[in-house]
Design an enzyme around this catalytic site. Structure first.
Site, PDB file in Angstrom:
ATOM      1  N   ASP A  26      27.140 -53.793   1.897  1.00  0.00           N
ATOM      2  CA  ASP A  26      26.829 -54.803   0.667  1.00  0.00           C
ATOM      3  C   ASP A  26      27.334 -56.156   1.284  1.00  0.00           C
ATOM      4  O   ASP A  26      28.473 -56.178   1.987  1.00  0.00           O
ATOM      5  CB  ASP A  26      27.788 -54.117  -0.523  1.00  0.00           C
ATOM      6  CG  ASP A  26      27.452 -54.653  -1.935  1.00  0.00           C
ATOM      7  OD1 ASP A  26      26.767 -54.127  -2.542  1.00  0.00           O
ATOM      8  OD2 ASP A  26      27.860 -56.070  -1.885  1.00  0.00           O
ATOM      9  N   HIS A  42       9.286 -49.271  -3.497  1.00  0.00           N
ATOM     10  CA  HIS A  42      10.204 -49.886  -4.972  1.00  0.00           C
ATOM     11  C   HIS A  42      10.192 -48.993  -6.045  1.00  0.00           C
ATOM     12  O   HIS A  42       9.033 -48.629  -6.646  1.00  0.00           O
ATOM     13  CB  HIS A  42       9.526 -51.323  -5.084  1.00  0.00           C
ATOM     14  CG  HIS A  42      10.483 -51.963  -6.251  1.00  0.00           C
ATOM     15  ND1 HIS A  42      11.354 -52.812  -6.067  1.00  0.00           N
ATOM     16  CD2 HIS A  42      10.200 -51.755  -7.707  1.00  0.00           C
ATOM     17  CE1 HIS A  42      11.625 -53.494  -7.307  1.00  0.00           C
ATOM     18  NE2 HIS A  42      11.064 -52.822  -8.235  1.00  0.00           N
ATOM     19  N   ASN A  81      24.345 -47.530 -10.580  1.00  0.00           N
ATOM     20  CA  ASN A  81      24.280 -48.358 -12.074  1.00  0.00           C
ATOM     21  C   ASN A  81      22.945 -48.342 -12.668  1.00  0.00           C
ATOM     22  O   ASN A  81      21.909 -48.821 -11.654  1.00  0.00           O
ATOM     23  CB  ASN A  81      24.914 -49.919 -11.726  1.00  0.00           C
ATOM     24  CG  ASN A  81      26.387 -49.656 -11.094  1.00  0.00           C
ATOM     25  OD1 ASN A  81      27.260 -48.889 -11.531  1.00  0.00           O
ATOM     26  ND2 ASN A  81      26.593 -50.619 -10.219  1.00  0.00           N
ATOM     27  N   THR A  89      22.558 -55.189 -11.159  1.00  0.00           N
ATOM     28  CA  THR A  89      22.141 -56.436 -11.021  1.00  0.00           C
ATOM     29  C   THR A  89      20.857 -56.751 -10.115  1.00  0.00           C
ATOM     30  O   THR A  89      20.297 -57.914  -9.926  1.00  0.00           O
ATOM     31  CB  THR A  89      23.331 -57.486 -10.292  1.00  0.00           C
ATOM     32  OG1 THR A  89      23.797 -56.865  -9.283  1.00  0.00           O
ATOM     33  CG2 THR A  89      24.611 -57.394 -11.201  1.00  0.00           C
ATOM     34  N   HIS A  92      16.132 -52.553  -8.001  1.00  0.00           N
ATOM     35  CA  HIS A  92      15.661 -51.686  -6.933  1.00  0.00           C
ATOM     36  C   HIS A  92      16.569 -50.671  -6.610  1.00  0.00           C
ATOM     37  O   HIS A  92      17.689 -50.952  -6.212  1.00  0.00           O
ATOM     38  CB  HIS A  92      15.323 -52.516  -5.713  1.00  0.00           C
ATOM     39  CG  HIS A  92      14.705 -51.901  -4.478  1.00  0.00           C
ATOM     40  ND1 HIS A  92      13.489 -52.562  -4.033  1.00  0.00           N
ATOM     41  CD2 HIS A  92      14.962 -50.630  -4.095  1.00  0.00           C
ATOM     42  CE1 HIS A  92      12.961 -51.570  -2.997  1.00  0.00           C
ATOM     43  NE2 HIS A  92      13.828 -50.401  -2.962  1.00  0.00           N
ATOM     44  N   HIS A  94      18.928 -48.037  -5.994  1.00  0.00           N
ATOM     45  CA  HIS A  94      20.219 -48.013  -4.914  1.00  0.00           C
ATOM     46  C   HIS A  94      21.101 -47.083  -5.240  1.00  0.00           C
ATOM     47  O   HIS A  94      21.873 -47.111  -6.285  1.00  0.00           O
ATOM     48  CB  HIS A  94      20.351 -49.220  -4.301  1.00  0.00           C
ATOM     49  CG  HIS A  94      20.899 -50.299  -5.203  1.00  0.00           C
ATOM     50  ND1 HIS A  94      20.330 -51.089  -6.264  1.00  0.00           N
ATOM     51  CD2 HIS A  94      22.343 -50.472  -5.476  1.00  0.00           C
ATOM     52  CE1 HIS A  94      21.183 -51.574  -6.941  1.00  0.00           C
ATOM     53  NE2 HIS A  94      22.202 -51.472  -6.601  1.00  0.00           N
TER      54      HIS A  94
HETATM   55  P1  5GP Z   1      24.133 -53.104  -8.417  1.00  0.00           P
HETATM   56  O1  5GP Z   1      25.099 -54.402  -9.190  1.00  0.00           O
HETATM   57  O2  5GP Z   1      22.836 -53.668  -8.688  1.00  0.00           O
HETATM   58  O3  5GP Z   1      24.456 -51.933  -8.813  1.00  0.00           O
HETATM   59  O4  5GP Z   1      24.441 -53.370  -7.110  1.00  0.00           O
HETATM   60  C1  5GP Z   1      23.931 -54.605  -6.228  1.00  0.00           C
HETATM   61  C2  5GP Z   1      24.754 -54.569  -5.160  1.00  0.00           C
HETATM   62  O5  5GP Z   1      23.779 -55.387  -4.228  1.00  0.00           O
HETATM   63  C3  5GP Z   1      26.020 -55.505  -5.413  1.00  0.00           C
HETATM   64  O6  5GP Z   1      27.145 -55.017  -5.037  1.00  0.00           O
HETATM   65  C4  5GP Z   1      25.675 -56.667  -4.468  1.00  0.00           C
HETATM   66  O7  5GP Z   1      27.083 -57.376  -3.969  1.00  0.00           O
HETATM   67  C5  5GP Z   1      24.860 -56.184  -3.488  1.00  0.00           C
HETATM   68  N1  5GP Z   1      23.814 -57.330  -3.199  1.00  0.00           N
HETATM   69  C6  5GP Z   1      23.180 -58.485  -3.870  1.00  0.00           C
HETATM   70  N2  5GP Z   1      22.530 -59.096  -2.941  1.00  0.00           N
HETATM   71  C7  5GP Z   1      22.531 -58.582  -1.682  1.00  0.00           C
HETATM   72  C8  5GP Z   1      21.964 -59.054  -0.444  1.00  0.00           C
HETATM   73  O8  5GP Z   1      21.155 -59.997  -0.446  1.00  0.00           O
HETATM   74  N3  5GP Z   1      22.479 -58.527   0.340  1.00  0.00           N
HETATM   75  C9  5GP Z   1      23.088 -57.345   0.492  1.00  0.00           C
HETATM   76  N4  5GP Z   1      23.407 -56.714   1.482  1.00  0.00           N
HETATM   77  N5  5GP Z   1      23.975 -56.805  -0.660  1.00  0.00           N
HETATM   78  C10 5GP Z   1      23.474 -57.506  -1.942  1.00  0.00           C
END
Ligand code: 5GP
Length: 106
Positions: A26, A42, A81, A89, A92, A94
């Protein structure tokens, strides 16, 4: 965005890749070890999980466990999430894998 990482168009610290699945560190870690596991294909959210066939879904779960082992985690937390209100956020699908310290719940 994770599609672009999977295609190699954006840089990422890849820790595991197999069978159309990718694990990257991350960019803003919330624990000493914080890895994201996702299918290259996707899917926007976990709500769409039924689009995977049973073998793909099983492989994805195995991949999450393999990734945790590969980054040296014995005890860890796995989080998905689902939707903005839950903190999603990146749209896609994950799995977060977090560890490396004691993790308070939630
Ligand atoms: P979510 O908030 O959707 O559950 O998790 C998204 C995660 O992706 C967040 O923890 C954020 O720090 C991480 N993230 C967002 N953009 C990037 C990126 O460009 N590269 C990497 N390695 N992580 C990302």
């Amino acid at each position: 965005m994770f599609c672009r990482i999977a295609r190699g168009e954006l840089p990422a610290d890849v820790v595991h890749r197999a069978d159309g699945l990718l694990a990257i560190r991350d960019i803003a870690p919330k624990a000493p070890v914080h890895v994201l596991c996702f299918p290259e294909r996707h899917l926007a959210t976990f709500r769409e999980i039924s689009l995977l066939d049973p073998a793909e879904a099983k492989r994805l779960l195995d991949f999450v466990a393999e990734t945790a082992e590969r980054v040296g985690l014995d005890d860890y937390r796995v989080i998905v999430n689902v939707g903005p209100e839950a903190g999603q956020t990146v749209f896609h699908l994950h799995w977060h894998v977090l560890g490396g310290r004691t993790l308070p719940f939630p």
